[in-house]
Design an enzyme around this catalytic site. Structure first.
Site, PDB file in Angstrom:
ATOM      1  CD  GLU A 138      -2.930  -1.390   2.363  1.00  0.00           C
ATOM      2  OE1 GLU A 138      -2.698  -0.416   3.164  1.00  0.00           O
ATOM      3  OE2 GLU A 138      -4.074  -1.756   2.216  1.00  0.00           O
ATOM      4  CG  HIS A 196      -8.472   5.934   1.507  1.00  0.00           C
ATOM      5  ND1 HIS A 196      -8.395   5.800   0.146  1.00  0.00           N
ATOM      6  CD2 HIS A 196      -7.997   4.878   2.157  1.00  0.00           C
ATOM      7  CE1 HIS A 196      -7.964   4.583   0.016  1.00  0.00           C
ATOM      8  NE2 HIS A 196      -7.558   4.240   1.139  1.00  0.00           N
ATOM      9  NE  ARG A 232      -4.353   5.671   3.215  1.00  0.00           N
ATOM     10  CZ  ARG A 232      -4.773   4.539   4.105  1.00  0.00           C
ATOM     11  NH1 ARG A 232      -5.262   5.137   5.137  1.00  0.00           N
ATOM     12  NH2 ARG A 232      -4.727   3.387   3.711  1.00  0.00           N
ATOM     13  CG  HIS A 291      -9.787   6.445   5.537  1.00  0.00           C
ATOM     14  ND1 HIS A 291     -10.670   5.423   5.273  1.00  0.00           N
ATOM     15  CD2 HIS A 291      -8.615   5.810   5.770  1.00  0.00           C
ATOM     16  CE1 HIS A 291     -10.011   4.259   5.447  1.00  0.00           C
ATOM     17  NE2 HIS A 291      -9.107   4.412   5.571  1.00  0.00           N
ATOM     18  NE  ARG A 337      -4.421   5.005   9.710  1.00  0.00           N
ATOM     19  CZ  ARG A 337      -5.012   4.097   9.050  1.00  0.00           C
ATOM     20  NH1 ARG A 337      -4.564   2.919   8.701  1.00  0.00           N
ATOM     21  NH2 ARG A 337      -6.136   4.305   8.038  1.00  0.00           N
TER      22      ARG A 337
HETATM   23  P1  FAD Z   1     -14.226   0.859  15.728  1.00  0.00           P
HETATM   24  O1  FAD Z   1     -13.974  -0.537  14.899  1.00  0.00           O
HETATM   25  O2  FAD Z   1     -14.799   2.009  15.075  1.00  0.00           O
HETATM   26  O3  FAD Z   1     -15.062   0.392  16.822  1.00  0.00           O
HETATM   27  C1  FAD Z   1     -15.750   1.629  17.490  1.00  0.00           C
HETATM   28  C2  FAD Z   1     -16.972   0.624  18.302  1.00  0.00           C
HETATM   29  O4  FAD Z   1     -17.236   1.781  19.428  1.00  0.00           O
HETATM   30  C3  FAD Z   1     -18.105   0.660  17.384  1.00  0.00           C
HETATM   31  O5  FAD Z   1     -18.518  -0.896  18.170  1.00  0.00           O
HETATM   32  C4  FAD Z   1     -19.271   1.630  17.928  1.00  0.00           C
HETATM   33  O6  FAD Z   1     -20.502   1.202  17.648  1.00  0.00           O
HETATM   34  C5  FAD Z   1     -19.054   1.587  19.293  1.00  0.00           C
HETATM   35  N1  FAD Z   1     -19.276   3.007  19.898  1.00  0.00           N
HETATM   36  C6  FAD Z   1     -18.781   4.355  19.518  1.00  0.00           C
HETATM   37  N2  FAD Z   1     -19.587   5.193  20.065  1.00  0.00           N
HETATM   38  C7  FAD Z   1     -20.075   4.530  21.179  1.00  0.00           C
HETATM   39  C8  FAD Z   1     -21.076   4.970  22.174  1.00  0.00           C
HETATM   40  N3  FAD Z   1     -21.420   6.260  22.539  1.00  0.00           N
HETATM   41  N4  FAD Z   1     -21.635   4.081  22.976  1.00  0.00           N
HETATM   42  C9  FAD Z   1     -21.323   2.722  22.891  1.00  0.00           C
HETATM   43  N5  FAD Z   1     -20.517   2.321  21.729  1.00  0.00           N
HETATM   44  C10 FAD Z   1     -20.089   3.201  21.033  1.00  0.00           C
HETATM   45  N6  FAD Z   1      -7.022   0.226   8.929  1.00  0.00           N
HETATM   46  C11 FAD Z   1      -5.981  -0.517   8.740  1.00  0.00           C
HETATM   47  O7  FAD Z   1      -5.091  -0.625   9.480  1.00  0.00           O
HETATM   48  N7  FAD Z   1      -6.021  -1.215   7.652  1.00  0.00           N
HETATM   49  C12 FAD Z   1      -7.107  -1.310   6.670  1.00  0.00           C
HETATM   50  O8  FAD Z   1      -7.128  -2.057   5.855  1.00  0.00           O
HETATM   51  C13 FAD Z   1      -8.098  -0.342   6.897  1.00  0.00           C
HETATM   52  N8  FAD Z   1      -9.075  -0.267   6.266  1.00  0.00           N
HETATM   53  C14 FAD Z   1     -10.241   0.548   6.524  1.00  0.00           C
HETATM   54  C15 FAD Z   1     -11.129   0.673   5.322  1.00  0.00           C
HETATM   55  C16 FAD Z   1     -12.379   1.537   5.785  1.00  0.00           C
HETATM   56  C17 FAD Z   1     -13.616   1.502   5.064  1.00  0.00           C
HETATM   57  C18 FAD Z   1     -12.234   2.043   7.098  1.00  0.00           C
HETATM   58  C19 FAD Z   1     -13.472   3.212   7.624  1.00  0.00           C
HETATM   59  C20 FAD Z   1     -11.135   2.180   8.116  1.00  0.00           C
HETATM   60  C21 FAD Z   1     -10.080   1.275   7.613  1.00  0.00           C
HETATM   61  N9  FAD Z   1      -9.048   1.040   8.432  1.00  0.00           N
HETATM   62  C22 FAD Z   1      -7.772   0.437   8.121  1.00  0.00           C
HETATM   63  C23 FAD Z   1      -8.881   1.954   9.856  1.00  0.00           C
HETATM   64  C24 FAD Z   1      -9.293   0.998  10.708  1.00  0.00           C
HETATM   65  O9  FAD Z   1     -10.459   0.061  10.288  1.00  0.00           O
HETATM   66  C25 FAD Z   1     -10.110   1.765  11.923  1.00  0.00           C
HETATM   67  O10 FAD Z   1      -9.218   2.883  12.445  1.00  0.00           O
HETATM   68  C26 FAD Z   1      -9.930   0.602  13.217  1.00  0.00           C
HETATM   69  O11 FAD Z   1     -10.665  -0.524  12.875  1.00  0.00           O
HETATM   70  C27 FAD Z   1     -10.786   1.089  14.436  1.00  0.00           C
HETATM   71  O12 FAD Z   1     -10.998   0.108  15.389  1.00  0.00           O
HETATM   72  P2  FAD Z   1     -11.441   0.631  16.935  1.00  0.00           P
HETATM   73  O13 FAD Z   1     -11.605  -0.740  17.525  1.00  0.00           O
HETATM   74  O14 FAD Z   1     -10.741   1.799  17.482  1.00  0.00           O
HETATM   75  O15 FAD Z   1     -12.831   1.343  16.382  1.00  0.00           O
HETATM   76  C1  SIN Z   2      -7.497   0.460   2.342  1.00  0.00           C
HETATM   77  O1  SIN Z   2      -7.440  -0.504   2.313  1.00  0.00           O
HETATM   78  O2  SIN Z   2      -7.087   1.588   1.638  1.00  0.00           O
HETATM   79  C2  SIN Z   2      -7.473   1.139   3.653  1.00  0.00           C
HETATM   80  C3  SIN Z   2      -6.327   1.030   4.592  1.00  0.00           C
HETATM   81  C4  SIN Z   2      -5.948   1.808   5.840  1.00  0.00           C
HETATM   82  O3  SIN Z   2      -6.922   2.679   5.993  1.00  0.00           O
HETATM   83  O4  SIN Z   2      -4.935   1.612   6.342  1.00  0.00           O
END
Ligand code: FAD
Ligand code: SIN
Length: 521
Positions: free
Chosen positions: A115, A243, A291, A352, A387
């Protein structure tokens, strides 16, 4: 006695990994997860590219560190970067033991993708639905672990600290302690106290502060706003990562479908609508620059051409192989009538990822006692000003481990300095005009899009601040007089997030990574 030993807010990779670890280490302790939507709904579920881990024999920790520092544009914390990257292989092993499956190549090793910003192939993935697979495996483990309870459609409204128990606290205070959270049970409409010895904020990102985002509807920055109201330290909110390649769909579909950066790693080329390549003008790494660089380049091309989108050209690629690697992306494009073997994919940058968040130390501890933060809501120092792709899932795995190690060592029953009051609904009435809330959310998103986008200026930021102030006043009046609802809480939290992004943007005196103010040139 508190309701639980551990209260975890959020069910993405950060919250679930932490929950599994503490529950397994302390089978006699009660672990409670609350999450505001369905259990799997999270940014994690939509992660495509994968997890960046050093596994390739040509690769090294030093190279991954170097790439992370270069992407972060001088603002990463070197110690944190070294630590996270070195722990990567071990954390990957654990998530595989939990049950997550990753693609392998013909020789039996991991099929490692590439990537933007990476000098080597090091992205471990499950086709183009890596996050979906991780959520599946973690939730399965949660359901089969007897000392974990998970409550979906439970919305955390505010943290419980001395604010509620003693008096209003107006400044960050080293003695502040977290005793849990007030939580709205969306099925009964009741607000309950969820007390705990340790509270873990794993509430994810803030993408929804912009209308045009890859983030699902849950990404409203609730945890960061709650922590800010509780006077925790919040850092680097100006670094919003856009993104470069969200799918452009006429009429503005929200959230936007992502065309993974791994597609460019696979060889896709960015072109203007007229079919002209342009990335060579901006960086020697072309499509695989980091990015911030690619998004700014696209923004510039769009401003020059007046077009609504640029294109991703896959027509020269082996389409059968593409389908194997990116079945979901292929299906999505086909579903909207794009044959990627013959036609270009229209793409635009979209908000993103938040590089900043709740400031935590090397153990995931916030500036409030017994309050931890992990995942996208936290600021660890890994990402600096921008990032590196696929470092987010890695960071969540590493900090879930570090926080778990810390809490199981130090956990004791905590006693609040007085009785924790019930949630006070005095003087509030049922909301009669939900349209005010939806309208203000759209207005906020428009302000952020118009004045706080990829290219900022002093004038735009100050204008945004004024508009946010009005939205804040209106929303606070509504909050003081209306019964609490998730919609109202999210709006209030999003306004706080917008305010923090704008205030910290105004305070920034140098352009770095994902932050660009044209008056600082
Ligand atoms: P999240 O997975 O967002 O989980 C947050 C949780 O908190 C959810 O369950 C939500 O419902 C809950 N929540 C929020 N507010 C409240 C509240 N007030 N009360 C109760 N519950 C609440 N990163 C990579 O490293 N590699 C990738 O390939 C990648 N691809 C991505 C593709 C997309 C489309 C997106 C959007 C992001 C991507 N990212 C990627 C970034 C990465 O997915 C996220 O940064 C990471 O998954 C965040 O994980 P988290 O557990 O911190 O939060
Ligand atoms: C992607 O697959 O382009 C997202 C990867 C990331 O957010 O790190």
């Amino acid at each position: 006695m508190p309701n639980s030993d551990f209260l975890i807010i959020g069910s993405g990779i950060a919250g679930l990994t932490f929950a599994v670890k503490v529950a397994q280490a302390c089978p006699d302790k009660k672990v409670t997860i609350i999450t505001k939507a369905d259990e799997s709904e999270s940014n994690t579920k939509y992660a495509q590219g994968g997890i960046a881990v050093v596994l390739n024999e040509n690769d090294s920790f030093d190279k991954h560190v170097e790439d992370t520092l270069r992407a972060g544009d001088g603002l990463c914390d070197l110690e944190v970067v070294n630590m996270v990257i070195k722990e990567g292989p071990e954390r990957l092993k654990e998530i595989i033991e939990i049950g997550a499956r990753f693609d392998v190549n013909y020789s039996g090793g991991f099929d490692l993708g590439k990537e933007g910003g990476h000098s080597e192939n090091r992205i471990v993935h499950h086709k183009d639905i890596t996050g979906y697979e991780i959520e599946r495996a973690l939730l399965h483990k949660i359901y089969t672990t007897s000392n974990i309870e998970i409550y979906s459609h439970h919305f955390a409204i505010d943290l419980i600290t001395e604010h509620q128990i003693k008096k209003k606290v107006t400044e960050p205070n080293p003695d502040l302690t977290c005793y849990g959270a007030y939580v709205l049970n969306q099925k009964t409409g009741k607000i309950e106290k969820y007390t705990a010895n340790i509270t873990m904020l794993a509430s994810g990102g803030t993408g929804q502060v912009y209308g045009h985002t890859t983030n699902p509807l849950i990404a409203t920055g609730d945890g960061i706003a709650m922590a800010y109201r509780a006077k925790a330290k919040i850092k680097d909110m100006e670094f919003i990562q856009f993104h470069p390649t969200a799918l452009y769909e006429p009429g503005g579909v929200s959230p936007s479908f992502l065309i993974s950066e791994a597609v460019r790693g696979f060889g896709a080329k960015l072109k203007t609508r007229k079919g002209k390549a342009f990335m060579h003008k901006y960086d020697e790494r072309k499509e695989l620059a980091s990015r911030d660089i690619v998004s700014k380049a696209i923004d510039n091309e769009l401003k020059n051409s007046g077009d609504d989108y640029v294109c991703l050209d896959c027509t020269h690629l082996d389409i059968e192989l593409f389908k194997q690697h990116f079945p979901n992306i292929y299906k999505k494009c086909q579903g909207i009538g794009i044959d990627i073997s013959k036609e270009l994919i229209p793409v635009v940058p979209a908000s993103h990822y938040l590089c900043g968040g709740i400031s935590v130390n090397e153990h995931g501890q916030t500036s409030i006692k017994n309050l931890f933060a992990c995942g996208e809501c936290s600021h660890t120092g890994l990402h600096g000003a921008n990032r590196l792709a696929s470092n987010s899932l890695l960071e969540a795995l590493v900090y879930a481990e570090r926080s778990y190690k810390k809490v199981i060592k130090d956990i004791v029953d905590i006693v609040p300095p007085g009785e924790i009051p019930e949630w006070n609904e005095e003087g509030t009435t049922e909301p009669d005009e939900l349209v005010l809330i939806t309208h203000n959310r759209m207005e906020l998103q428009a302000v952020m899009r118009d004045y706080v986008g990829i290219v900022r200026s002093d004038k735009r930021l100050n204008r945004a601040l004024k508009r946010l102030h009005l939205l804040y006043k209106e929303t606070e009046e509504l909050y003081d007089t209306t019964k609490v609802s998730p919609q109202l809480c999210e709006l209030r939290n999003l306004i706080t997030i917008g305010y923090l992004i704008v205030k910290q943007s105004i305070a920034r005196t140098e352009n770095k990574g994902a932050y660009y103010n044209k008056n600082l040139d």
